[in-house]
Design a protein around this motif. Structure first.
Motif, PDB file in Angstrom:
ATOM      1  N   ASN A 190       0.824  -1.212   0.000  1.00  0.00           N
ATOM      2  CA  ASN A 190       0.000   0.000   0.000  1.00  0.00           C
ATOM      3  C   ASN A 190       0.854   1.256   0.000  1.00  0.00           C
ATOM      4  O   ASN A 190       0.420   2.315   0.434  1.00  0.00           O
ATOM      5  N   LYS A 199      -5.164  -7.975  -5.417  1.00  0.00           N
ATOM      6  CA  LYS A 199      -6.283  -7.391  -4.665  1.00  0.00           C
ATOM      7  C   LYS A 199      -6.453  -5.890  -4.894  1.00  0.00           C
ATOM      8  O   LYS A 199      -7.192  -5.221  -4.168  1.00  0.00           O
ATOM      9  N   LYS A 200      -5.745  -5.343  -5.893  1.00  0.00           N
ATOM     10  CA  LYS A 200      -5.870  -3.923  -6.163  1.00  0.00           C
ATOM     11  C   LYS A 200      -6.081  -3.707  -7.658  1.00  0.00           C
ATOM     12  O   LYS A 200      -5.484  -4.401  -8.480  1.00  0.00           O
ATOM     13  N   ASP A 201      -6.963  -2.769  -8.018  1.00  0.00           N
ATOM     14  CA  ASP A 201      -7.198  -2.411  -9.420  1.00  0.00           C
ATOM     15  C   ASP A 201      -6.413  -1.130  -9.716  1.00  0.00           C
ATOM     16  O   ASP A 201      -6.953  -0.027  -9.725  1.00  0.00           O
ATOM     17  N   ASP A 202      -5.100  -1.301  -9.924  1.00  0.00           N
ATOM     18  CA  ASP A 202      -4.274  -0.117 -10.113  1.00  0.00           C
ATOM     19  C   ASP A 202      -3.458  -0.142 -11.401  1.00  0.00           C
ATOM     20  O   ASP A 202      -2.765   0.815 -11.723  1.00  0.00           O
TER      21      ASP A 202
END
Length: 357
Positions: A80, A169-172
């Motif tokens: 993060n 787990k991230k849409d980046d």
């Protein structure tokens, strides 16, 4: 932690199966590998490194091209932002990988080469657990392999894997990627390696022939005998005051057939050895050429050369020990699998005896 235990159990079970498997040139193989995985993400490098493992089963279809089915995975990492704690998750992947042996492609075939480099390209399915999410994936990498012996090789593999953006787990990003560096052992089936007794000779189980197959072989032998028996020079026309030149007795040819990897003369083949022995007793000046062969469909050139010579020596021993034929009258040789006297593969496990004056 249950997923971790399952992956570890599967990995070491596959290694055990590979170690106890038994015996041509392009063998099936099994690989077990352990190493590290690095996931691209917003965190320090060290926080994104995690353990990884893989189990693969495959085959080389020729000295250059092969394929494998690979099950890999273990632990993934995401972040993060730098300076913040990273988070982890478990994942597994199943891929079909194409293999291109670059060493064979550019330097030629050499079964005893110490080091081989191979290109890996594959596609498959990747599944993340907790929460569940799946996606198709692609991979590209290199593998270096160091030959330890005929059965085992040490391998080092580096892979780049592309998956969907949901993997960490991230849409980046448009997609995510992670990289594996794995070290492991490759075991090649069909090498005759016995982990319980490395110095012992491998155990071979001869093929059981049906009554129909035995009859067909005996018919072929009898046909050859008949051809030899009928091969006589024509008698000269009787002529007064002409001395008829004596014609030497025709040569006698006989075969002794063997089962797969068998070197002892079986009971049903002794009549063929006896036929040669009787001929040599009736013709004291005769000698016999004993040539051993092995079929080209199994084994390596080195193994087949040894098998053929052992078969020829076994026949020579029977002539000497059982029928009293002097070894000075015998010429024993091996043709291995370089010469195949018969078109049917299994018939080439044979010793051919030719006795003549």
């Amino acid at each position: 932690m249950k997923i971790k235990h399952v992956l570890l159990t599967a990995l070491f079970s596959a290694l055990g199966v590979g170690a106890y498997a038994q015996d041509t040139e392009h063998n099936w193989f099994i690989q077990g590998q352990l190493g590290a995985s690095y996931s691209l993400g917003d965190a320090d490098f060290g926080k994104l490194v995690s353990p990884a493992g893989a189990i693969s089963v495959g085959k080389y279809f020729n000295p250059t091209i092969g394929a494998r089915l690979s099950i890999s995975g273990w632990r993934g990492r995401g972040g993060n932002g730098e300076g913040r704690p990273a988070y982890g998750f478990y994942y597994g992947a199943a891929t079909v990988d194409g293999l291109l042996n670059l060493s064979t492609l550019f330097a030629g075939k050499n079964p005893d080469r110490l080091f081989n480099a191979s290109l890996i390209a594959g596609i498959g399915y990747n599944h993340r657990f907790e929460p569940n999410s799946g996606s198709f994936m692609g991979r590209l990498g290199l593998q270096g392999s160091i030959r330890l012996n005929d059965a085992f090789a040490l391998n080092l593999e580096a892979l780049a894997n592309g998956v969907s953006d949901r993997w960490n787990k991230k849409d980046d990003h448009g997609f995510d990627s992670y990289y594996n560096v794995l070290v492991g052992i490759t075991y090649k089936f069909g090498t005759g390696f016995n982990i319980g007794c490395p110095d012992c000779e491998p155990v071979y189980y001869p093929k059981t022939y049906s009554e129909k197959e035995v009859q067909a072989l005996n018919d072929e032998i009898n046909k050859l005998r008949e051809q030899i028996a009928n091969h006589k020079c024509p008698e000269p026309e009787p002529c007064p005051e002409v001395e008829v030149e004596q014609v030497s007795k025709p040569a006698l040819k006989a075969l002794v057939l063997f089962g797969l990897n068998q070197t002892n003369v079986s009971g049903d083949q002794m009549m063929n050895v006896e036929a040669i022995a009787n001929y040599m007793k009736e013709n004291p000046d005769s000698k016999v050429d004993i040539s051993g062969y092995a079929d080209k469909g199994t084994g390596t050139d080195q193994i087949n050369e040894r098998l053929a010579m052992e078969r020829a020596n076994s026949v020579a021993d029977e002539l000497a020990n059982k029928y009293g034929i002097s070894r000075d009258r015998m010429k024993v040789s091996s043709n291995g699998s370089t010469i195949q006297p018969f078109s049917k593969n299994d018939w080439n496990r044979v010793v051919i005896m030719i006795a003549e004056e």
